[in-house]
Design an enzyme around this catalytic site. Structure first.
Site, PDB file in Angstrom:
ATOM      1  N   CYS A  74      -6.898  -4.708   5.780  1.00 47.96           N
ATOM      2  CA  CYS A  74      -8.244  -5.265   5.561  1.00 47.96           C
ATOM      3  C   CYS A  74      -9.284  -4.589   6.449  1.00 47.96           C
ATOM      4  CB  CYS A  74      -8.229  -6.769   5.805  1.00 47.96           C
ATOM      5  SG  CYS A  74      -7.037  -7.605   4.761  1.00 47.96           S
ATOM      6  N   CYS A  82      -9.603 -20.395   3.285  1.00 46.88           N
ATOM      7  CA  CYS A  82      -9.129 -19.073   2.829  1.00 46.88           C
ATOM      8  C   CYS A  82     -10.259 -18.257   2.226  1.00 46.88           C
ATOM      9  CB  CYS A  82      -8.069 -19.225   1.742  1.00 46.88           C
ATOM     10  SG  CYS A  82      -6.637 -20.170   2.229  1.00 46.88           S
ATOM     11  N   SER A  83     -10.293 -16.962   2.562  1.00 47.94           N
ATOM     12  CA  SER A  83     -11.171 -16.055   1.818  1.00 47.94           C
ATOM     13  C   SER A  83     -10.574 -15.899   0.422  1.00 47.94           C
ATOM     14  CB  SER A  83     -11.244 -14.705   2.524  1.00 47.94           C
ATOM     15  OG  SER A  83      -9.946 -14.149   2.645  1.00 47.94           O
ATOM     16  N   ILE A 139      -9.853 -13.986  -3.479  1.00 47.86           N
ATOM     17  CA  ILE A 139      -9.402 -12.710  -4.045  1.00 47.86           C
ATOM     18  C   ILE A 139     -10.613 -12.132  -4.797  1.00 47.86           C
ATOM     19  CG2 ILE A 139      -7.881 -11.765  -5.840  1.00 47.86           C
ATOM     20  CD1 ILE A 139      -5.854 -14.028  -4.901  1.00 47.86           C
ATOM     21  N   LYS A 160     -15.383 -15.740   3.614  1.00 50.25           N
ATOM     22  CA  LYS A 160     -15.083 -16.991   2.921  1.00 50.25           C
ATOM     23  C   LYS A 160     -15.994 -17.226   1.715  1.00 50.25           C
ATOM     24  CE  LYS A 160     -13.665 -20.871   1.638  1.00 50.25           C
ATOM     25  NZ  LYS A 160     -14.215 -20.527   0.340  1.00 50.25           N
ATOM     26  N   HIS A 174     -13.895 -11.264  -0.333  1.00 52.86           N
ATOM     27  CA  HIS A 174     -13.146 -10.324   0.519  1.00 52.86           C
ATOM     28  C   HIS A 174     -12.366  -9.298  -0.323  1.00 52.86           C
ATOM     29  CE1 HIS A 174     -10.878  -8.686   3.748  1.00 52.86           C
ATOM     30  NE2 HIS A 174      -9.897  -9.557   3.809  1.00 52.86           N
TER      31      HIS A 174
HETATM   32  N1  COA Z   1     -12.378 -20.628  -1.776  1.00 49.92           N
HETATM   33  C1  COA Z   1     -12.984 -21.467  -2.645  1.00 49.92           C
HETATM   34  N2  COA Z   1     -12.608 -21.587  -3.937  1.00 49.92           N
HETATM   35  C2  COA Z   1     -11.600 -20.830  -4.350  1.00 49.92           C
HETATM   36  C3  COA Z   1     -10.939 -19.910  -3.513  1.00 49.92           C
HETATM   37  C4  COA Z   1     -11.372 -19.834  -2.168  1.00 49.92           C
HETATM   38  N3  COA Z   1     -10.785 -19.003  -1.307  1.00 49.92           N
HETATM   39  N4  COA Z   1      -9.977 -19.276  -4.229  1.00 49.92           N
HETATM   40  C5  COA Z   1     -10.037 -19.773  -5.479  1.00 49.92           C
HETATM   41  N5  COA Z   1     -11.014 -20.688  -5.555  1.00 49.92           N
HETATM   42  C6  COA Z   1     -11.389 -21.513  -6.714  1.00 49.92           C
HETATM   43  C7  COA Z   1     -11.574 -20.697  -7.976  1.00 49.92           C
HETATM   44  O1  COA Z   1     -12.895 -20.310  -8.152  1.00 49.92           O
HETATM   45  C8  COA Z   1     -11.151 -21.692  -9.027  1.00 49.92           C
HETATM   46  O2  COA Z   1     -12.212 -22.597  -9.274  1.00 49.92           O
HETATM   47  P1  COA Z   1     -12.434 -23.223 -10.731  1.00 49.92           P
HETATM   48  O3  COA Z   1     -11.177 -24.006 -11.036  1.00 49.92           O
HETATM   49  O4  COA Z   1     -13.662 -24.067 -10.550  1.00 49.92           O
HETATM   50  O5  COA Z   1     -12.622 -22.059 -11.647  1.00 49.92           O
HETATM   51  C9  COA Z   1     -10.043 -22.495  -8.353  1.00 49.92           C
HETATM   52  O6  COA Z   1     -10.291 -22.377  -6.939  1.00 49.92           O
HETATM   53  C10 COA Z   1      -8.654 -21.970  -8.658  1.00 49.92           C
HETATM   54  O7  COA Z   1      -8.676 -20.567  -8.549  1.00 49.92           O
HETATM   55  P2  COA Z   1      -7.372 -19.698  -8.536  1.00 49.92           P
HETATM   56  O8  COA Z   1      -7.765 -18.252  -8.635  1.00 49.92           O
HETATM   57  O9  COA Z   1      -6.389 -20.239  -9.528  1.00 49.92           O
HETATM   58  O10 COA Z   1      -6.848 -19.985  -7.060  1.00 49.92           O
HETATM   59  P3  COA Z   1      -5.446 -19.676  -6.517  1.00 49.92           P
HETATM   60  O11 COA Z   1      -4.805 -20.957  -6.134  1.00 49.92           O
HETATM   61  O12 COA Z   1      -4.712 -18.759  -7.441  1.00 49.92           O
HETATM   62  O13 COA Z   1      -5.790 -18.840  -5.166  1.00 49.92           O
HETATM   63  C11 COA Z   1      -5.779 -18.722  -2.797  1.00 49.92           C
HETATM   64  C12 COA Z   1      -6.279 -19.480  -4.035  1.00 49.92           C
HETATM   65  C13 COA Z   1      -6.320 -19.393  -1.563  1.00 49.92           C
HETATM   66  C14 COA Z   1      -4.243 -18.746  -2.750  1.00 49.92           C
HETATM   67  C15 COA Z   1      -6.293 -17.257  -2.888  1.00 49.92           C
HETATM   68  O14 COA Z   1      -7.676 -17.260  -2.916  1.00 49.92           O
HETATM   69  C16 COA Z   1      -5.799 -16.408  -1.742  1.00 49.92           C
HETATM   70  O15 COA Z   1      -4.667 -15.953  -1.727  1.00 49.92           O
HETATM   71  N6  COA Z   1      -6.657 -16.159  -0.728  1.00 49.92           N
HETATM   72  C17 COA Z   1      -6.289 -15.369   0.423  1.00 49.92           C
HETATM   73  C18 COA Z   1      -6.491 -13.909   0.168  1.00 49.92           C
HETATM   74  C19 COA Z   1      -5.986 -13.107   1.314  1.00 49.92           C
HETATM   75  O16 COA Z   1      -4.936 -13.354   1.873  1.00 49.92           O
HETATM   76  N7  COA Z   1      -6.719 -12.057   1.702  1.00 49.92           N
HETATM   77  C20 COA Z   1      -6.337 -11.195   2.770  1.00 49.92           C
HETATM   78  C21 COA Z   1      -6.634 -11.858   4.048  1.00 49.92           C
HETATM   79  S1  COA Z   1      -5.834 -11.114   5.430  1.00 49.92           S
END
Ligand code: COA
Length: 388
Positions: free
Chosen positions: A86, A209-210, A212, A329, A333
């Protein structure tokens, strides 16, 4: 003797789920926007560095440097990809700055790009774990939310950091991000919403969580001779430091040791102290990391980062504004692009052009972190050229 370097242009695509844009579209759009901002023609660019963490896994494309140079019309200049998880973006920035500081080039573009949303979340999570220790962390089922959750638990146990304090990080970042048209999630959230959002890796919730993200960002750096004719923002220091790749090999789970070292060196090189930073970008990939970051940057004593955030010191209008456009956030990201977006946001603040302007900002810092802290990249920018 290294030469002085300035940032003279910045461009960023919208960050989000961008179905209609390919990796090459994103890299080209950000580069063109940066060129437009600098007022330069593409033929003035002498070299390109571009950060991308895992384009091969996300979209099957490697050789990002050639792809970006080609589609930006930059051939035949040297084009080089950087990868440091990252922190790939800030690593590209550092290489670009060093290329100008060394006298090898006068005008260089540093970019970052990632297109992550074409995969399912589980596949993205697996790809991202390439930034951790495959054998000893990924192999036992750890994920990035899991790694940062371990750090959060350790910080809570050692310093009494509370869940409210951790959640307040994202409440403030969303407040800032609500003003940012390029942000993935430009809306405000309440503390209650943050604390009741879906649990991802205890104690971290969805709102810690940030997301995708797809997106790209570019900056243009130039030598003093070129920059002084424009409206430059000076690079007062760029630093990079490394730590163990695996969390279990660290001396402590409650500090970003590489970031601390990079910060100390940067303050020394820039001849500036932490309390002079008017604006700061930190790597809030998970909210605990903003707490660890303000401690690593010496904005508050060790262990007091939670309180520092909860007291609103990091809010615009507070003592030390952090992530004024929403951070990772709310802003999003796209891993390889984040470090360049952070530099760009400091540049906009110092030029008085931010969407959430800190009045009179004249010095700022960007901290980009790779993995769970194994790479730390830090830059200090200033309106005045007072580099040692
Ligand atoms: N913050 C706020 N809302 C989020 C979000 C976040 N981080 N991620 C997803 N959403 C929302 C989506 O917009 C969606 O909303 P909707 O239902 O109104 O359309 C809902 O949550 C579901 O989205 P989805 O894509 O199915 O979420 P998910 O459960 O598959 O993924 C996480 C959520 C947290 C697991 C994913 O964002 C993630 O893995 N984040 C971390 C990324 C990471 O590790 N980056 C590197 C860092 S070192």
């Amino acid at each position: 003797m290294m030469k002085n370097v300035a940032v003279i242009g910045f461009g960023q695509t919208k960050f989000g789920e961008l179905w209609d844009k390919s990796l090459r579209d994103l890299a080209s759009e950000a580069g063109m926007l940066a060129l437009k901002d600098s007022g330069l023609e593409p033929e003035k660019i002498e070299a390109l560095y571009i950060g991308s963490m895992a384009a091969g896994r996300f979209v099957g494309q490697e050789h990002i440097s050639a792809l970006a140079a080609d589609h930006l019309g930059l051939n035949p200049i040297p084009a080089t990809r950087t990868e440091a998880a990252c922190a790939s973006g800030a690593t590209a920035f550092r290489q670009a700055v060093l290329a100008v500081a060394s006298g090898k080039h006068d005008i260089v573009m540093a970019s970052g790009v990632e297109k992550m949303t074409d995969l399912k979340t589980s596949e993205v999570t697996t790809a991202l774990m390439g930034a951790a220790d495959q054998e000893w962390e990924a192999g036992i089922g750890l994920t990035f939310p899991g790694l940062y959750a371990l750090m959060a638990r350790a910080h809570m146990a050692k310093y009494g950091t509370t869940l409210e304090q951790i959640s307040s990080v994202s409440v403030i970042n969303h407040k800032h991000g609500a003003k940012n048209k390029k942000a993935q999630y430009p809306y405000e959230i309440t503390l209650e919403q943050a604390m009741n959002s879906q649990l991802v890796a205890d104690p971290l919730r969805l709102m810690d969580c940030s997301p995708i993200t797809d997106g790209a960002a570019s900056v243009i750096v130039a030598s003093e001779e070129i920059a002084k004719k424009l409206d430059p923002v000076w690079v007062l220091s760029v630093q990079q430091a490394s730590d163990t790749i695996a969390l279990h090999d660290r001396k402590s789970l409650t500090e970003l040791a590489a970031a601390k070292i990079a910060a100390k060196k940067a303050y020394e090189e820039a001849g500036i102290t932490a309390n002079k930073m008017d604006v700061t970008e930190v790597h809030d990939c998970f909210s605990i990391n903003e707490i660890l970051s303000v401690e690593a940057l010496a904005y508050c004593p060790e262990g007091r980062g939670g309180k520092f955030v909860q007291d609103g010191k990091v809010a615009v209008g507070g003592e030390r504004p952090v992530n004024t456009t929403g951070g990772l956030k709310a802003g999003g990201h796209p891993v390889g692009a984040t470090g360049i977006r952070q530099i760009g946001d400091i540049y906009l603040q110092l030029k008085g052009k931010s969407c959430n302007q800190v009045k009179g900002a004249s010095a700022g810092l960007a901290l980009n972190v790779g993995g769970s802290g194994a790479t730390a990249n830090l830059a200090i920018l200033g309106r005045e050229l007072r580099r040692k």
